[in-house]
Enzyme design. Structure first.
Site, PDB file in Angstrom:
ATOM      1  N   GLY A   1     -26.615  13.235  -0.404  1.00  0.00           N
ATOM      2  CA  GLY A   1     -25.625  12.440   0.331  1.00  0.00           C
ATOM      3  C   GLY A   1     -24.236  12.532  -0.300  1.00  0.00           C
ATOM      4  O   GLY A   1     -23.236  12.694   0.399  1.00  0.00           O
TER       5      GLY A   1
ATOM      6  N   ASP B   1      -9.265  23.138  -8.860  1.00  0.00           N
ATOM      7  CA  ASP B   1      -9.864  24.406  -8.441  1.00  0.00           C
ATOM      8  C   ASP B   1     -11.325  24.222  -8.037  1.00  0.00           C
ATOM      9  O   ASP B   1     -11.809  24.899  -7.135  1.00  0.00           O
ATOM     10  CB  ASP B   1      -9.809  25.422  -9.591  1.00  0.00           C
ATOM     11  CG  ASP B   1      -8.384  25.780  -9.969  1.00  0.00           C
ATOM     12  OD1 ASP B   1      -7.653  26.279  -9.100  1.00  0.00           O
ATOM     13  OD2 ASP B   1      -7.994  25.530 -11.138  1.00  0.00           O
TER      14      ASP B   1
ATOM     15  N   SER C   1     -21.387  10.146 -11.751  1.00  0.00           N
ATOM     16  CA  SER C   1     -21.825   9.371 -10.589  1.00  0.00           C
ATOM     17  C   SER C   1     -22.315   7.960 -10.892  1.00  0.00           C
ATOM     18  O   SER C   1     -22.374   7.127  -9.978  1.00  0.00           O
ATOM     19  CB  SER C   1     -22.926  10.145  -9.857  1.00  0.00           C
ATOM     20  OG  SER C   1     -23.907  10.578 -10.774  1.00  0.00           O
TER      21      SER C   1
ATOM     22  N   ASP D   1     -34.962  21.111  -6.317  1.00  0.00           N
ATOM     23  CA  ASP D   1     -35.346  21.247  -4.905  1.00  0.00           C
ATOM     24  C   ASP D   1     -34.221  21.805  -4.026  1.00  0.00           C
ATOM     25  O   ASP D   1     -34.470  22.624  -3.147  1.00  0.00           O
ATOM     26  CB  ASP D   1     -35.829  19.897  -4.349  1.00  0.00           C
ATOM     27  CG  ASP D   1     -34.858  18.767  -4.630  1.00  0.00           C
ATOM     28  OD1 ASP D   1     -34.689  18.434  -5.815  1.00  0.00           O
ATOM     29  OD2 ASP D   1     -34.265  18.230  -3.687  1.00  0.00           O
TER      30      ASP D   1
ATOM     31  N   LYS E   1     -23.062   4.527  -5.244  1.00  0.00           N
ATOM     32  CA  LYS E   1     -23.938   4.148  -4.128  1.00  0.00           C
ATOM     33  C   LYS E   1     -23.381   2.983  -3.307  1.00  0.00           C
ATOM     34  O   LYS E   1     -23.679   2.844  -2.129  1.00  0.00           O
ATOM     35  CB  LYS E   1     -25.334   3.765  -4.649  1.00  0.00           C
ATOM     36  CG  LYS E   1     -26.174   4.931  -5.167  1.00  0.00           C
ATOM     37  CD  LYS E   1     -26.771   5.733  -4.041  1.00  0.00           C
ATOM     38  CE  LYS E   1     -27.936   6.636  -4.424  1.00  0.00           C
ATOM     39  NZ  LYS E   1     -27.878   7.330  -5.681  1.00  0.00           N
TER      40      LYS E   1
HETATM   41  C1  LIG Z   1     -28.171   8.482  -6.132  1.00  0.00           C
HETATM   42  C2  LIG Z   1     -27.493   9.081  -7.307  1.00  0.00           C
HETATM   43  C3  LIG Z   1     -27.174  10.452  -7.375  1.00  0.00           C
HETATM   44  C4  LIG Z   1     -27.557  11.437  -6.289  1.00  0.00           C
HETATM   45  O1  LIG Z   1     -26.951  11.171  -5.048  1.00  0.00           O
HETATM   46  P1  LIG Z   1     -27.544  11.829  -3.708  1.00  0.00           P
HETATM   47  O2  LIG Z   1     -26.665  11.331  -2.636  1.00  0.00           O
HETATM   48  O3  LIG Z   1     -28.967  11.373  -3.579  1.00  0.00           O
HETATM   49  O4  LIG Z   1     -27.474  13.318  -3.909  1.00  0.00           O
HETATM   50  C5  LIG Z   1     -26.483  10.908  -8.477  1.00  0.00           C
HETATM   51  N1  LIG Z   1     -26.157  10.089  -9.499  1.00  0.00           N
HETATM   52  C6  LIG Z   1     -26.447   8.784  -9.486  1.00  0.00           C
HETATM   53  C7  LIG Z   1     -26.047   7.951 -10.647  1.00  0.00           C
HETATM   54  C8  LIG Z   1     -27.130   8.223  -8.388  1.00  0.00           C
HETATM   55  O5  LIG Z   1     -27.415   6.908  -8.385  1.00  0.00           O
END
Ligand SMILES: *Cc1c(COP(=O)(O)O)cnc(C)c1O
Length: 318
Positions: free
Chosen positions: A179, A169, A301, A207, A51
């Protein structure tokens, strides 16, 4: 829609702030999956999630345009990222959080000198409040995903993947408001349209899956998935058309598959990841893609977890 030029510009704007995070591998994961798996490790990113990329790109532009201060509505990773970069750039950030926000998350924001305002319990209450604060007092509201500069910032993950994993791949991306995946898909498809980009959602927060099936935005009710970064009720107005255009498929994983993947990464790979970050690994561990002998990149993420809740999150055995 943004283009790869916007993403390359974002990379230039943010490269002094962010880490080019490592890609890590596990022989055991490769064997379980039947593929070569690469984890793009955004849990090792500044503030513990990707983020910070979109937030930095957007907050820098706000500062350049003379913003007096910054607002955001999130007690999670977005709120922490916005507070962090505002502090770095020497501008005040006011973060609107729910009345029942976890103390650990509030203190993380405060540690970055973010000001906290409590407001309601739902994002339907927090979002208008954060926007109103910004409008009334010369500030700029920083959206979590539905914004061109934010999407371009998140897309820089895609640029790095294409440099780091030659011959990839498939790229798997967790999907909340979309996002992250819309930025990554824009970058990846511009560099090599043959690389598949596949979104992963929890079954309990499907969703985007439903919206793609219906061909229009579909909202779901409140969800309790453990992947709390993926609880958005519907894709964004800006992100959804990009997802429709570039994303090849969307795959769902169950709560127990997410827990097992999180436990595997922590126990075997010694990496602290949050449930939202583990959904992509869950998809390869549980053969959701029905492919073999491919080079698959899993975007991990984020890694922000409340240690006191860890015992509840994990299953007893894999
Ligand atoms: C915000 C977030 C997401 C999802 O990201 P989007 O851009 O809202 O799809 C996935 N993993 C983590 C750890 C996040 O903080």
């Amino acid at each position: 829609m943004i283009t790869i030029t916007d993403i390359r510009q974002a990379h230039e704007n943010i490269s002094a702030v962010i880490h080019n995070t490592p890609v890590i591998t596990s022989k055991q994961l490769d064997e379980m999956s039947g593929n070569q798996v690469f984890l793009k490790s955004e849990h090792l990113q500044k503030t513990g999630s990707f983020k910070i990329r979109g937030a930095t790109n957007k907050v820098k532009a706000a500062v350049t345009s003379g913003a007096a201060f910054i607002t955001a509505a999130s007690s999670g990773n977005h709120g922490q990222a916005v507070a962090y970069i505002a502090n770095q750039l020497g501008i005040k950030a006011r973060i609107v959080v729910p009345e029942d926000a976890a103390a650990s998350k509030v203190s993380a924001i405060k540690a970055y000198n973010g000001e906290i305002e409590y407001c309601g319990r739902t994002s339907a209450e927090r979002l208008p409040r954060a926007k109103e604060l910004a409008e009334k007092h010369g500030g700029v509201f920083i959206p979590p995903y539905d914004d061109p500069l934010v999407i371009a910032g998140q897309g820089t993950v895609g640029l790095e993947i294409m440099e780091q994993v030659k011959g990839a791949d498939i790229v798997l991306v967790p999907v909340g408001g979309g996002g992250l995946i819309s930025g990554i898909a824009t970058a990846v498809k511009a560099i090599n349209p043959a690389v598949k980009v596949i979104g992963i959602e929890p079954e309990l927060a499907d969703d985007t899956y439903r919206s793609l099936q219906a061909g229009k935005l579909i909202a779901i009710g409140p969800t309790e998935t453990i992947a709390d970064g993926l609880r958005s009720s519907q894709p964004g107005d800006l992100t959804f058309p990009v997802i429709q255009k570039y994303v090849d498929d969307l795959v769902l994983v169950s709560e127990s598959e997410i827990r097992q993947a999180q436990q595997f990464i922590m126990e075997r790979m010694k990496q602290v990841v949050e449930p939202s970050g583990a959904v992509t690994t869950a998809a390869v561990m549980h053969h959701k893609l029905h492919v073999k002998h491919k080079r698959i990149v899993c975007v991990v993420s984020g890694g922000n977890i409340d240690l006191s809740q860890l015992a509840n999150l994990l299953p007893l055995s894999v």
